[in-house]
Design an enzyme around this catalytic site. Structure first.
Site, PDB file in Angstrom:
ATOM      1  N   SER B 231      -5.608   0.709  -4.666  1.00 46.57           N
ATOM      2  CA  SER B 231      -5.729  -0.639  -5.186  1.00 46.57           C
ATOM      3  C   SER B 231      -4.599  -0.912  -6.143  1.00 46.57           C
ATOM      4  O   SER B 231      -3.929  -0.002  -6.627  1.00 46.57           O
ATOM      5  CB  SER B 231      -7.043  -0.785  -5.968  1.00 46.57           C
ATOM      6  OG  SER B 231      -8.160  -0.584  -5.145  1.00 46.57           O
ATOM      7  N   SER B 269      -7.788  -1.343   0.003  1.00 45.16           N
ATOM      8  CA  SER B 269      -7.164  -1.636  -1.280  1.00 45.16           C
ATOM      9  C   SER B 269      -7.851  -2.816  -1.940  1.00 45.16           C
ATOM     10  O   SER B 269      -8.180  -3.801  -1.293  1.00 45.16           O
ATOM     11  CB  SER B 269      -5.685  -1.957  -1.032  1.00 45.16           C
ATOM     12  OG  SER B 269      -4.909  -1.658  -2.161  1.00 45.16           O
ATOM     13  N   ASP B 271      -6.910  -5.452  -4.301  1.00 48.48           N
ATOM     14  CA  ASP B 271      -5.723  -5.987  -4.951  1.00 48.48           C
ATOM     15  C   ASP B 271      -6.020  -7.357  -5.526  1.00 48.48           C
ATOM     16  O   ASP B 271      -6.245  -8.320  -4.795  1.00 48.48           O
ATOM     17  CB  ASP B 271      -4.579  -6.050  -3.928  1.00 48.48           C
ATOM     18  CG  ASP B 271      -4.229  -4.658  -3.408  1.00 48.48           C
ATOM     19  OD1 ASP B 271      -4.240  -3.710  -4.217  1.00 48.48           O
ATOM     20  OD2 ASP B 271      -3.985  -4.504  -2.205  1.00 48.48           O
TER      21      ASP B 271
END
Lengths: 355, 355, 355, 355
Positions: B231, B269, B271
């Site tokens: 991340s 991830s 993000d």
């Protein structure tokens, strides 16, 4: 010359055989270009997900809006229903309605569509108003249909062609570009292709080399060039069986490809990504038989290689659009093609080109 | 060493004086790190938009979700109301609730907040479960408060510190990184700073040089490393007076900065970008006096230089996080810092470093 | 008494056998209520999509944010990945972190989850700060786990119970309410159930009768009641095999159910809808075997009857929460239950009740 | 007859003097209707936020997409930039391109717009294909311009007029409808007006009375009427100084007004709300002078009365569209107006009408 002709590689994944969106089986691309007198430099590019009746055999699709300063038509229905029911047309900003009208009539008149009363035309655009007399709205319905009729599964032309005839990117002549990736079998073996209409600004990077900075030609570099506007239309096709949610995620990754070329997605840029899957495992018939529809989809966990492919192919497609474009004189002046005599030394200096 | 210590420049805009998020006047950053035994390697980083009571003097803010596989708390309220009312905390995935609890208690107990019954804690996270015994949830409320108390307007530490203690990026040791840009007066003169907690994968690029590819260390490069997850938390601060709509657009550009480092925003991830404005011209008092509120905002047309700044500062902050991080032995093994002896030759080969 | 006990019908579709969310096979609901001294009136309600390990057998899900002034946890991951991996907990605003922490620990400690390092707890809340000493954060992890353990497929309690212990709706005592619809076989035969935690304002309508207006008790009706804030948490379960895109559309329709009770979704309201499908045809295993996953889903064209069911069941669930709630004395005073002696005459006047 | 002519009141807030969108100062509405032979029953409605050059003096605006199965043009740019730069046109589905083309030419040719190269036409539509030979695309650019030229600040016609000429709602003749609310001074004193083009299905409710159920005419009521499709276009104007974020929230409340009339926002419905503010305090000049723009906006905390107004006015506008529409014979048959001889008894039975 395309990037690969110069032995420039983008990313780490292998390309498809033509390194073009048409590497995705069934996808067809056609252009229609219009050059007239001193001031008409524009055109049309059509992308067809498959060769059949798209309205009757819709494909799952998604549209990601990178920056919505644009006139792309059809986004809300694609987002709501998760599918695409017409060819995708790319053209200039003030001919979007012409393209929509042509697509609607094309669809209404197709065999089998006699009872269709509603058509969601998907039309993207960028503004070619520097090279083209855009206020003249010179494109006709016929130009649009010609692009559709010209569509072929063969390799597609790039640069000054179709919707890329009058576009400008990073201060150089832009245009149409394409690229593809073919995943290794261990990662699914899928093919993913991208086609772009490049018409935007920023600080050009080529395979990581800071070309715009070295040439001192970039947005905000001086008072004469205080503008980074323009747009980028990106079309992503894949034969991976994806539902619309994962197609939207894929489209978002293509957006990242703009950044890698140095694009900054400026305020005035209309940056849209249209992604669709050609796989028959997720095809959406107009009328589903029975109460449910059977699908086979790539699960979330296996999406990342496709994401990587979308980023790489988009970066390369944008660069191909620049490498293949040619100096053009038009309505408000001349836009030079990427000056290879200056660019190649920079690429050598930055290790992108080796002897 | 930071990038600039090696004379590596990212982009074309000048940095602020510290090249840190704290270049934005009033912004404070504090860390609290936890190293215990062989397997606890984690921590907390707090970012305060200003030194006052944030709940009473909220700042306009936006959160852009690049990929939502994450546990960031507080996004829906920031998006709905367009403001931020607490310090931002970054920490590890399984201590998000600890951080939220600490922020809530911190806010409830602040002078002037005696009648507050609802607090929207904004807490971001990345998963440091390789180096850290994350299932042990070792951080306490006190660790969180310590980070807030440690917050200072001075330069911030980077690398293995706070929320970056146990993170991994591109297969190397990641961490906290920061950078800033100061626009020329002709483009508004604003300062914009970014702080990141880097913990993601892809194919590392450093100032355009394909380091990951050259070192053959990247996602999907072989069967042993078939994963790009992780991340990236990104915090963007600016003194430009922006409303939440343009802050959201700004946040989206920071997301592009990930791409320029080679990140692919993989399926796994999380993000997220949190952006806020410190300008008093757009400050949001808890209780507005009168029927309307007066604001002064940057219009759409003047946003593009800020967009460029956000992309550049994010790219540089991520790279700083890698350059400043150190080899770390933890719960499941050792993660090497970026191997400078291998990286610097690549940077020379690709013209990023000159002699 | 519930609405149906008074022969009041909402809408045109038949209910399930219990007229409760637990009519959807496999769905379990449990409560834990906390009454202590004069000022603690709060609780927890847990909704489990099925009786197994939810993390290992996730369900497709979506969250629709009607108004994001709230602290619902877990929305971004549900939206990104399209699934739910924990029980849903509803509680009070300042105990959200307690609930998250409990859910995370519950999941980490479940058999089969030994290698889980990341858990997306979905916790909704409304603010019961009038009847409850909410700043005291009186609920514990144990209270949360008790609600989960109490969960049963039997009929669920309503009114002053669990997360509805201290809530207020339209100025009357609110609480937990539930209802369901069973579609005729010709429309798919699916069951859809709704559970709500009602705590919001507006102008109460009961089966169309303008009760709030007639009783002169509604938001902005005078200076003493110039506020319509509060929140509504809505959980929608169905056995129809839906993907996350159509679940999001379904969730949006539940939002419309609020309007039919007279809710106005005020600025301060945190109105969220969580929708999931229990069908095994769309179940999402933690680890998918093979490269693709087979699904069977309801196509877009057949969604409308489910939309109608969601609106009806939400309206009825909210009204049940009011009809089943009881006058409560708490922290800041007393909130009366719906005054039946005044309400029934209005319902008669407006033809909702017949003799 | 409109609702108020029958002494039917919707909600609790007072109306503006005309109970029409044109109660919002400066707003102009114009229609152009087309009736030709047996099968052309269609038209155009234009809404102008003010009487000046809208491109040069844009208004803050937002578009909320209730259900995106529709062809509304211009949404992404309004959402991105937060403003509206053209008249809003409503028409039939297959003449959207005609309307766009007319609006673009109208704008390009306006005095002061000589250097405009990009126009974001906002055009909404519903499908009048039952009464109208929609595949014939009978409307021309001239029809569109006529509607714009006809626009007046006077009271607007309703029912079978303009874009409402051929629409059908709840199985009865729909059309154009309008209504307004004027907030008391203590709540800001603002005026809010709504105009709708009604063309959708569900179970009709009139001021809460279950008319559709009583008349046994509703979606899915039998095999002959197994469809609830259609669309609803809603335009909300207010003189409250709102930024685009709060206009979007306001638009979302208008969506709730659909629910109160019994609409279910079916799969095939294209339900869009366009909201704008006419206040000069938030006007957006094409070219802002200086580096920042000064605004005065209603803060979040004071939005709720406007939300209530939007819900009430939308409900009433939809009902007015039905009450004012007249039985129409067209392309595929005849659609009856609301049968007052059956409806009024139901309204009496349910206490909506009193003697």
């Amino acid at each position: 010359q395309r990037l690969r002709d110069l032995d420039i590689e983008i990313g780490v994944l292998p390309t498809g055989s033509m390194n073009a969106i048409t590497d995705v089986e069934g996808v067809k691309v056609g252009h229609s270009s219009l050059i007239k007198g001193d001031s008409v430099r524009t055109g049309v590019t059509a992308i067809l997900p498959h060769g059949g009746n798209i309205f009757q055999q819709k494909v799952p699709a998604a549209i990601y809006i990178g920056n919505g300063f644009g006139k792309l038509a059809g986004s809300s229905q694609v987002q709501e229903l998760g599918n695409l029911e017409t060819p995708i047309i790319l053209t200039n900003t003030l001919n979007v309605t012409t393209a929509m009208d042509a697509v609607i009539k094309y669809t209404l008149n197709q065999d089998g569509n006699e009872n269709v009363y509603s058509v969601n035309a998907v039309v993207g655009e960028t503004n070619d108003g520097f090279l083209n007399d855009i206020r003249g709205q010179h494109l006709t319905n016929e130009d649009m249909l010609t692009a559709i009729e010209n569509a072929t599964t063969e390799n597609t032309e790039e640069g000054n062609v179709g919707a890329g005839m009058g576009t400008v990117a990073f201060g150089f002549k832009g245009g149409v570009g394409t690229a593809s990736r073919k995943l290794p079998e261990s990662l699914g073996g899928y093919t993913l292709g991208v086609l772009v209409q490049s018409n935007f600004g920023g600080v050009l990077e080529i395979a990581g080399a800071p070309v715009g900075r070295e040439l001192q030609q970039f947005s905000f570099s001086d008072r004469l060039m205080n503008n980074a506007d323009g747009s980028c239309m990106i079309v992503v096709a894949t034969d991976a069986p994806l539902d619309s949610r994962n197609l939207e995620r894929l489209a978002k990754r293509a957006f990242l490809g703009i950044a890698k070329t140095g694009g900054i997605v400026s305020n005035g840029s209309g940056d849209y990504v249209i992604a669709f899957s050609t796989s028959e495992k997720v095809r959406v018939p107009y009328r589903v038989e029975g109460d449910t529809q059977s699908l086979e989809v790539v699960p979330n966990d296996l999406m990342s290689p496709l994401f990587m492919a979308a980023i790489e192919a988009t970066e390369e497609a944008i660069l191909n659009s620049l490498f293949m474009a040619e100096t053009t004189k038009g309505h408000h002046g001349t836009i030079e093609a990427l000056p290879m005599e200056k660019v190649l030394p920079v690429l050598r200096e930055y290790g992108v080109l080796r002897d």
